[in-house]
Design a protein around this motif. Structure first.
Motif, PDB file in Angstrom:
ATOM      1  N   LEU A 105      33.713  67.456  52.412  1.00 63.40           N
ATOM      2  CA  LEU A 105      32.601  67.305  53.350  1.00 63.40           C
ATOM      3  C   LEU A 105      32.951  67.746  54.764  1.00 63.40           C
ATOM      4  O   LEU A 105      32.152  68.408  55.419  1.00 63.40           O
ATOM      5  N   THR A 126      22.063  61.649  53.131  1.00 67.07           N
ATOM      6  CA  THR A 126      22.811  60.511  52.604  1.00 67.07           C
ATOM      7  C   THR A 126      22.555  59.238  53.401  1.00 67.07           C
ATOM      8  O   THR A 126      22.412  58.159  52.820  1.00 67.07           O
ATOM      9  N   TYR A 170      23.927  66.850  55.125  1.00 65.75           N
ATOM     10  CA  TYR A 170      24.513  65.820  54.270  1.00 65.75           C
ATOM     11  C   TYR A 170      24.288  64.445  54.909  1.00 65.75           C
ATOM     12  O   TYR A 170      23.877  63.504  54.234  1.00 65.75           O
TER      13      TYR A 170
END
Length: 95
Positions: free
Chosen positions: A10, A25, A21
């Motif tokens: 990541l 998330t 992301y």
């Protein structure tokens, strides 16, 4: 909890993909992400990889019971300061 391997993947994403992301998330918008990123930078977290690791740790720290992280007025700064103090206390205890 994310594995170390997943975190390493990541933190090396291109900027836009890393921000997306975080949006997907942790349900934080880009404006909140930018505030958090700048706050850690101001705390001398200059290295981008290290800063991204601590951003993920911060979101994980806040994201214990709910998928969506909510910040009220002034909430981002208060949460950042609480997290920063928690990390410092954890480092002192483990020393």
């Amino acid at each position: 909890m994310l594995s170390n391997k997943k975190i390493e993947q990541l933190i090396h994403l291109p900027d836009l993909q890393f921000v997306r992301y975080c949006e997907e998330t942790y349900c934080v918008n880009r404006g909140i992400y930018n505030i958090i990123d700048a706050w850690f930078y101001d705390q001398n977290m200059i290295n981008v990889s290290s800063r991204r690791k601590i951003i993920i740790a911060f979101f994980s720290y806040l994201n214990k019971d709910t998928q969506k992280i909510k910040f009220g007025p002034g909430g981002v700064k208060a949460h950042l300061e609480n997290f920063w103090n928690f990390k410092k206390d954890s480092q002192i205890e483990s020393a």
